[in-house]
Design a protein around this motif. Structure first.
Motif, PDB file in Angstrom:
ATOM      1  N   CYS A  13       8.938  -8.552  44.625  1.00  0.00           N
ATOM      2  CA  CYS A  13       8.961  -9.356  43.400  1.00  0.00           C
ATOM      3  C   CYS A  13       8.792 -10.828  43.742  1.00  0.00           C
ATOM      4  O   CYS A  13       8.026 -11.531  43.081  1.00  0.00           O
ATOM      5  CB  CYS A  13      10.260  -9.113  42.627  1.00  0.00           C
ATOM      6  SG  CYS A  13      10.308  -7.491  41.835  1.00  0.00           S
ATOM      7  N   LYS A  14       9.496 -11.276  44.756  1.00  0.00           N
ATOM      8  CA  LYS A  14       9.372 -12.675  45.181  1.00  0.00           C
ATOM      9  C   LYS A  14       7.932 -12.981  45.570  1.00  0.00           C
ATOM     10  O   LYS A  14       7.383 -14.022  45.195  1.00  0.00           O
ATOM     11  CB  LYS A  14      10.317 -12.937  46.354  1.00  0.00           C
ATOM     12  CG  LYS A  14      10.333 -14.369  46.811  1.00  0.00           C
ATOM     13  CD  LYS A  14      11.319 -14.567  47.953  1.00  0.00           C
ATOM     14  CE  LYS A  14      11.281 -15.977  48.472  1.00  0.00           C
ATOM     15  NZ  LYS A  14      12.139 -16.162  49.645  1.00  0.00           N
TER      16      LYS A  14
ATOM     17  N   ARG B  17       5.798 -13.598  42.711  1.00  0.00           N
ATOM     18  CA  ARG B  17       6.338 -14.680  41.876  1.00  0.00           C
ATOM     19  C   ARG B  17       7.053 -14.167  40.636  1.00  0.00           C
ATOM     20  O   ARG B  17       6.963 -14.749  39.546  1.00  0.00           O
ATOM     21  CB  ARG B  17       5.250 -15.685  41.505  1.00  0.00           C
ATOM     22  CG  ARG B  17       4.638 -16.351  42.719  1.00  0.00           C
ATOM     23  CD  ARG B  17       3.643 -17.422  42.305  1.00  0.00           C
ATOM     24  NE  ARG B  17       2.834 -17.862  43.428  1.00  0.00           N
ATOM     25  CZ  ARG B  17       3.174 -18.831  44.265  1.00  0.00           C
ATOM     26  NH1 ARG B  17       4.318 -19.443  44.132  1.00  0.00           N
ATOM     27  NH2 ARG B  17       2.359 -19.183  45.244  1.00  0.00           N
TER      28      ARG B  17
ATOM     29  N   GLN C  56      10.746 -13.485  39.366  1.00  0.00           N
ATOM     30  CA  GLN C  56      12.114 -13.833  39.743  1.00  0.00           C
ATOM     31  C   GLN C  56      13.053 -12.682  39.443  1.00  0.00           C
ATOM     32  O   GLN C  56      13.366 -12.391  38.289  1.00  0.00           O
ATOM     33  CB  GLN C  56      12.559 -15.094  39.015  1.00  0.00           C
ATOM     34  CG  GLN C  56      11.816 -16.312  39.473  1.00  0.00           C
ATOM     35  CD  GLN C  56      12.390 -17.587  38.900  1.00  0.00           C
ATOM     36  OE1 GLN C  56      13.266 -17.569  38.062  1.00  0.00           O
ATOM     37  NE2 GLN C  56      11.889 -18.705  39.374  1.00  0.00           N
ATOM     38  N   LEU C  57      13.496 -12.021  40.508  1.00  0.00           N
ATOM     39  CA  LEU C  57      14.389 -10.882  40.374  1.00  0.00           C
ATOM     40  C   LEU C  57      15.214 -10.767  41.645  1.00  0.00           C
ATOM     41  O   LEU C  57      14.678 -10.553  42.722  1.00  0.00           O
ATOM     42  CB  LEU C  57      13.551  -9.606  40.164  1.00  0.00           C
ATOM     43  CG  LEU C  57      14.278  -8.378  39.688  1.00  0.00           C
ATOM     44  CD1 LEU C  57      14.934  -8.616  38.332  1.00  0.00           C
ATOM     45  CD2 LEU C  57      13.327  -7.209  39.580  1.00  0.00           C
ATOM     46  N   SER C  58      16.510 -10.939  41.502  1.00  0.00           N
ATOM     47  CA  SER C  58      17.383 -10.892  42.674  1.00  0.00           C
ATOM     48  C   SER C  58      17.785  -9.460  42.995  1.00  0.00           C
ATOM     49  O   SER C  58      17.735  -8.576  42.137  1.00  0.00           O
ATOM     50  CB  SER C  58      18.647 -11.725  42.423  1.00  0.00           C
ATOM     51  OG  SER C  58      19.458 -11.092  41.453  1.00  0.00           O
TER      52      SER C  58
ATOM     53  N   ARG D 126      15.609 -10.818  30.414  1.00  0.00           N
ATOM     54  CA  ARG D 126      14.598 -11.332  31.346  1.00  0.00           C
ATOM     55  C   ARG D 126      14.513 -10.463  32.601  1.00  0.00           C
ATOM     56  O   ARG D 126      13.444 -10.322  33.185  1.00  0.00           O
ATOM     57  CB  ARG D 126      14.879 -12.810  31.600  1.00  0.00           C
ATOM     58  CG  ARG D 126      15.134 -13.229  32.932  1.00  0.00           C
ATOM     59  CD  ARG D 126      15.412 -14.724  33.033  1.00  0.00           C
ATOM     60  NE  ARG D 126      16.616 -14.948  33.791  1.00  0.00           N
ATOM     61  CZ  ARG D 126      16.684 -14.763  35.103  1.00  0.00           C
ATOM     62  NH1 ARG D 126      15.638 -14.363  35.773  1.00  0.00           N
ATOM     63  NH2 ARG D 126      17.801 -14.972  35.743  1.00  0.00           N
ATOM     64  N   THR D 127      15.641  -9.870  33.026  1.00  0.00           N
ATOM     65  CA  THR D 127      15.629  -8.947  34.172  1.00  0.00           C
ATOM     66  C   THR D 127      14.831  -7.698  33.819  1.00  0.00           C
ATOM     67  O   THR D 127      14.004  -7.229  34.610  1.00  0.00           O
ATOM     68  CB  THR D 127      17.061  -8.571  34.583  1.00  0.00           C
ATOM     69  OG1 THR D 127      17.753  -9.759  34.980  1.00  0.00           O
ATOM     70  CG2 THR D 127      17.078  -7.553  35.710  1.00  0.00           C
TER      71      THR D 127
ATOM     72  N   ALA E 240      11.227  -8.567  33.788  1.00  0.00           N
ATOM     73  CA  ALA E 240      10.710  -8.737  35.149  1.00  0.00           C
ATOM     74  C   ALA E 240      10.438  -7.383  35.799  1.00  0.00           C
ATOM     75  O   ALA E 240       9.407  -7.194  36.447  1.00  0.00           O
ATOM     76  CB  ALA E 240      11.696  -9.547  35.986  1.00  0.00           C
TER      77      ALA E 240
END
Length: 75
Positions: A30-31, A34, A36-38, A54-55, A58
């Motif tokens: 994901c990073k 681009r 954004q997902l931790s 938003r998660t 993503a």
């Protein structure tokens, strides 16, 4: 509505395993794209806890599926 939702953890795990990724590798992918997902958000989603919209967006974006496909039908 507080902007949180439950996702279908079985569908999420299935989608991730189809790509042959661990949670850590998914976070890195994901990073790289681009998105954004931790890893914490991935774990939260896959253990059936509520996540931010938003998660969910993503994850749907990464897997290229409609958000409805990963939403929980319970609730």
């Amino acid at each position: 509505m507080d902007g949180r939702m439950l996702l279908n953890s079985k569908n999420l795990k299935k989608l991730r395993k189809i790509k042959g990724l661990s949670q850590e590798k998914l976070a890195q992918e994901c990073k790289d794209h681009r998105i954004q997902l931790s890893i914490a958000s991935i774990k939260r989603a896959e253990t059936g806890k509520q996540v931010l919209y938003r998660t969910a967006a993503a994850l749907a974006s990464y897997y290229q599926v409609p958000i409805d496909e990963i939403c929980s039908q319970a609730g």
